[in-house]
Write a protein that holds these residues in place. Structure first.
Motif, PDB file in Angstrom:
ATOM      1  N   GLY A 197       0.797  -1.221   0.000  1.00 43.60           N
ATOM      2  CA  GLY A 197       0.000   0.000   0.000  1.00 43.60           C
ATOM      3  C   GLY A 197       0.830   1.271   0.000  1.00 43.60           C
ATOM      4  O   GLY A 197       0.581   2.183  -0.810  1.00 43.60           O
ATOM      5  N   PRO A 198       1.833   1.392   0.881  1.00 44.48           N
ATOM      6  CA  PRO A 198       2.630   2.618   0.892  1.00 44.48           C
ATOM      7  C   PRO A 198       3.338   2.892  -0.431  1.00 44.48           C
ATOM      8  O   PRO A 198       3.492   4.055  -0.822  1.00 44.48           O
ATOM      9  CB  PRO A 198       3.637   2.360   2.021  1.00 44.48           C
ATOM     10  N   GLN A 199       3.760   1.835  -1.139  1.00 43.57           N
ATOM     11  CA  GLN A 199       4.427   2.012  -2.428  1.00 43.57           C
ATOM     12  C   GLN A 199       3.471   2.587  -3.471  1.00 43.57           C
ATOM     13  O   GLN A 199       3.901   3.161  -4.467  1.00 43.57           O
ATOM     14  CB  GLN A 199       4.972   0.683  -2.938  1.00 43.57           C
ATOM     15  N   LYS A 200       2.169   2.413  -3.216  1.00 42.62           N
ATOM     16  CA  LYS A 200       1.155   2.863  -4.172  1.00 42.62           C
ATOM     17  C   LYS A 200       0.489   4.152  -3.720  1.00 42.62           C
ATOM     18  O   LYS A 200      -0.555   4.534  -4.249  1.00 42.62           O
ATOM     19  CB  LYS A 200       0.125   1.751  -4.369  1.00 42.62           C
ATOM     20  N   GLY A 201       1.098   4.810  -2.739  1.00 38.92           N
ATOM     21  CA  GLY A 201       0.610   6.110  -2.305  1.00 38.92           C
ATOM     22  C   GLY A 201      -0.323   6.098  -1.127  1.00 38.92           C
ATOM     23  O   GLY A 201      -0.862   7.147  -0.754  1.00 38.92           O
ATOM     24  N   ALA A 202      -0.554   4.959  -0.499  1.00 38.27           N
ATOM     25  CA  ALA A 202      -1.493   4.878   0.617  1.00 38.27           C
ATOM     26  C   ALA A 202      -0.897   5.468   1.890  1.00 38.27           C
ATOM     27  O   ALA A 202       0.259   5.206   2.236  1.00 38.27           O
ATOM     28  CB  ALA A 202      -1.899   3.430   0.866  1.00 38.27           C
ATOM     29  N   THR A 203      -1.678   6.254   2.590  1.00 39.41           N
ATOM     30  CA  THR A 203      -1.291   6.772   3.896  1.00 39.41           C
ATOM     31  C   THR A 203      -1.451   5.653   4.931  1.00 39.41           C
ATOM     32  O   THR A 203      -2.097   4.634   4.663  1.00 39.41           O
ATOM     33  CB  THR A 203      -2.190   7.944   4.301  1.00 39.41           C
ATOM     34  N   PRO A 204      -0.888   5.833   6.138  1.00 44.58           N
ATOM     35  CA  PRO A 204      -1.077   4.806   7.167  1.00 44.58           C
ATOM     36  C   PRO A 204      -2.546   4.489   7.431  1.00 44.58           C
ATOM     37  O   PRO A 204      -2.915   3.309   7.599  1.00 44.58           O
ATOM     38  CB  PRO A 204      -0.385   5.421   8.394  1.00 44.58           C
TER      39      PRO A 204
END
Length: 359
Positions: free
Chosen positions: A190-197
């Motif tokens: 998720g973080p690699q795809k722009g997702a926030t925590p």
């Protein structure tokens, strides 16, 4: 009698794509140019683990992806990751189709991590590609699932397929480049795809709920499938419809006859854009090193750059790593990766460059 031709040693040239800068075929060709300058013969063997370039590599394989006659490229307009239409390219030969989720649902199509909407990104276009392949007569579809913008568990793809009445008797094989489980995909990718925590937490909840739905609807437990989390769970979603999940590197290695070609080489050159800890687990570089060690062949890794774990992960005196960024600087390494690879390979095969041993 004429003099015999001088002996020319043989190098197997087996790189992955340098993601975002050059494809595997281009890097292999650059390696071949460098080998020629050094007086070596090069056996071009571009590879993929299921990520971007998967279809291109299989289409260029000596006999194609499990077939014996030439095929052709097709283009289909499908739903992009954020809903806008995109034109996706895929391969078909004698009933075997090769598609990539990156072509329909890829992160670059969403504008990269900065432009992506992780909660809205959909795999619907990938499902539409599978339907297009089935409608064109494919009896078997190989799906590379690397490089997606999505963490929807394949929900969008399943909805497209279900709305169309299914894929019939088409066999679907999913080439995975990771062993990540279904729900873990949110936290890992998720973080690699722009997702926030906060979005990562929400995506994890959605995947857990979808896993329960798929269990109830299809009687398939996707949560524990190795690789089920590939492409944000797309692999697991397709598995619910009966797809078989396989390691992408192994599928491609078999298609191109890697082991047999390895036995004829004195050295193998491989590489990718960024060498790090993940490169040694399911990716091309790690797979090539394992095959080479079984064959007793030394390996030279040419990478765009080296990150954490890139050296330590493949420890052994039979593997040497060369970083284009270290040698040429980041600007040139990004602007001209093929030219840099050409120069490094020529120097390495002349025996003039020491590289960095991973021992």
């Amino acid at each position: 009698m004429p003099d015999a031709a001088p002996f020319r040693p043989r190098a197997l040239l087996a790189p992955d794509a340098f993601k975002g800068t050059a494809g595997a075929l281009d890097i292999a060709a650059a390696m071949a140019a460098g080998a020629r300058q050094a007086g070596w013969d090069g056996d071009l063997c571009p590879l993929s683990d299921g990520g971007e370039g998967f279809a291109e590599v299989l289409a260029a394989a000596p006999a194609g992806p499990g077939v014996s006659v030439p095929g052709g490229w097709h283009e289909t307009e499908v739903t992009g990751p954020l809903g806008a239409p995109v034109v996706a390219r895929w391969w078909l030969a004698e009933g075997v189709a090769v598609v990539e989720s990156a072509a329909a649902s890829g992160l670059p199509l969403a504008g990269g991590a900065a432009g992506n909407d992780p909660l809205r990104a959909t795999t619907r276009g990938t499902g539409e590609l599978l339907l297009a392949a089935a409608a064109s007569g494919a009896r078997r579809v190989l799906v590379g699932v690397g490089g997606s913008a999505t963490t929807d568990g394949g929900r969008g793809a399943l909805e497209a397929i279900e709305e169309a009445g299914g894929l019939g008797r088409v066999e679907v094989v999913v080439a995975c480049d990771v062993e990540t489980r279904f729900v873990q995909a949110a936290e890992q990718f998720g973080p690699q795809k722009g997702a926030t925590p906060a979005q990562v937490v929400e995506l994890g909840r959605r995947l857990a709920a979808l896993a329960e739905h798929l269990r109830a609807r299809y009687s398939v437990e996707v949560s524990d499938l190795p690789g089920g989390g590939a492409a944000g769970g797309l692999a697991g979603g397709l598995a619910a419809l009966g797809a078989v999940l396989v390691p992408g590197f192994g599928l491609v290695a078999d298609a191109v006859g890697l082991e047999g070609r390895m036995a004829e080489a004195e050295v193998v050159l491989t590489g990718e854009g960024r060498l790090d800890a993940s490169s040694w687990a399911g990716k091309v570089v790690g797979g090539v090193v394992r095959v080479a060690r079984r064959a007793g062949v030394a390996v030279v890794v040419v990478a765009g750059g080296v990150g954490p774990g890139g050296i330590e992960g493949g420890a052994g005196p039979d593997v040497v790593v060369h970083s284009l960024t270290d040698r040429f600087g980041q600007d040139r390494a990004l602007a001209d990766p093929a030219g840099c690879v050409d120069e490094v390979v020529a120097a390495v095969l002349r025996g003039r460059s020491g590289g960095r041993s991973v021992s």
